[in-house]
Write an enzyme that holds these catalytic residues in place. Sequence first.
Site, PDB file in Angstrom:
ATOM      1  CG  ASN A  14       2.862   3.725  16.414  1.00  5.54           C
ATOM      2  OD1 ASN A  14       2.866   4.649  17.217  1.00  5.54           O
ATOM      3  ND2 ASN A  14       3.790   3.597  15.459  1.00  5.54           N
ATOM      4  NE  ARG A  59      -4.135   1.578  -4.956  1.00  2.36           N
ATOM      5  CZ  ARG A  59      -3.474   2.645  -5.375  1.00  2.36           C
ATOM      6  NH1 ARG A  59      -4.122   3.757  -5.643  1.00  2.36           N
ATOM      7  NH2 ARG A  59      -2.177   2.607  -5.537  1.00  2.36           N
ATOM      8  CB  ILE A  86      -1.361   4.071  -1.782  1.00  2.50           C
ATOM      9  CG1 ILE A  86       0.003   4.627  -1.349  1.00  2.50           C
ATOM     10  CG2 ILE A  86      -2.258   5.159  -2.368  1.00  2.50           C
ATOM     11  CD1 ILE A  86       0.741   5.394  -2.393  1.00  2.50           C
ATOM     12  CG  LEU A  87      -5.920   2.738   2.094  1.00  6.23           C
ATOM     13  CD1 LEU A  87      -6.233   3.294   3.463  1.00  6.23           C
ATOM     14  CD2 LEU A  87      -6.463   1.323   1.920  1.00  6.23           C
ATOM     15  CG  HIS A 103       3.812  10.820   7.847  1.00  2.30           C
ATOM     16  ND1 HIS A 103       3.974   9.919   6.822  1.00  2.30           N
ATOM     17  CD2 HIS A 103       4.750  11.784   7.675  1.00  2.30           C
ATOM     18  CE1 HIS A 103       4.979  10.324   6.049  1.00  2.30           C
ATOM     19  NE2 HIS A 103       5.462  11.448   6.539  1.00  2.30           N
TER      20      HIS A 103
HETATM   21  C1  GRF Z   1       5.828   4.037  12.342  1.00  2.00           C
HETATM   22  O1  GRF Z   1       7.019   4.772  12.330  1.00  2.00           O
HETATM   23  C2  GRF Z   1       4.731   4.818  11.693  1.00  2.00           C
HETATM   24  O2  GRF Z   1       4.810   6.189  11.905  1.00  2.00           O
HETATM   25  C3  GRF Z   1       4.960   4.516  10.237  1.00  2.00           C
HETATM   26  O3  GRF Z   1       5.337   3.161  10.207  1.00  2.00           O
HETATM   27  C4  GRF Z   1       5.929   2.809  11.448  1.00  2.00           C
HETATM   28  C5  GRF Z   1       5.145   1.665  12.001  1.00  2.00           C
HETATM   29  O4  GRF Z   1       5.728   1.117  13.155  1.00  2.00           O
HETATM   30  N1  GRF Z   1       3.807   4.847   9.460  1.00  2.00           N
HETATM   31  P1  GRF Z   1       4.940   0.064  14.033  1.00  2.00           P
HETATM   32  O5  GRF Z   1       4.462  -1.041  13.102  1.00  2.00           O
HETATM   33  O6  GRF Z   1       3.784   0.764  14.694  1.00  2.00           O
HETATM   34  O7  GRF Z   1       5.935  -0.437  15.025  1.00  2.00           O
END
Ligand code: GRF
Length: 209
Positions: A14, A59, A86-87, A103
């Site tokens: 991502n 934490r 978790i934050l 998500h």
């Molecule tokens: C993605 O599916 C995102 O939605 C989830 O963790 C995964 C991360 O993938 N929270 P990447 O590290 O971006 O490849």
Amino acid sequence: MKRVVVLISGRGSNLGALLEAAIPVIAVVSNVPEAGGLDIARRHGVDTGVVDHRTFPDRAAFDDALAAAIDRHRPDLLVLAGFMRILGNAFVAHYAGRMINIHPSLLPAFTGLNTHRRALDAGVRIHGCTVHFVTAELDHGPIIAQAAVPVLPDDDEPTLAARVLEQEHQLLPTAVRWFVDSRMHLDGRHVRIDPQASPACALLAPTPA
Ligand code: GRF
């Protein structure tokens, strides 16, 4: 130009999508030193940092160190892109209205982990991903955008995850661009995008014959 900092824990696909979309990512911070996404950032010449949660007694101490590593970049927006910690409430409050998460489910369904497995077990026909503002309650913040995919009869966890991930790579840069261009407004629990373009129907599954 708005300043974007991205938090990761893993492979960083991502993050890669954000960089390919020319989002102004000025720094990437990982809680995992070996995260593949750090290499992606370096290849794009983006500043990287590691705040390893295992080296902190609790934490709160981790959250403080993480916030310090982020704030030296003076971000307008913090993007959680596969960030798996978790934050705490103080951290979340500090970035209220300027922290978003991707998500892998159509929230409010399937908050938490193992979303693809749980979607398959539930027999849902439509699954997908959500970009939302982060609030104190896990995966419950105001929804910015969602993308849906069909769940096909022969799907298993990897095929469904791959179909959703393809949409994540479209959805996250789109949502971040709205923020960067100041086209996104948070109004209580709702998010307004200007101008709003909404197709009447995004997806129907199974597709009628
Ligand atoms: C993605 O599916 C995102 O939605 C989830 O963790 C995964 C991360 O993938 N929270 P990447 O590290 O971006 O490849």
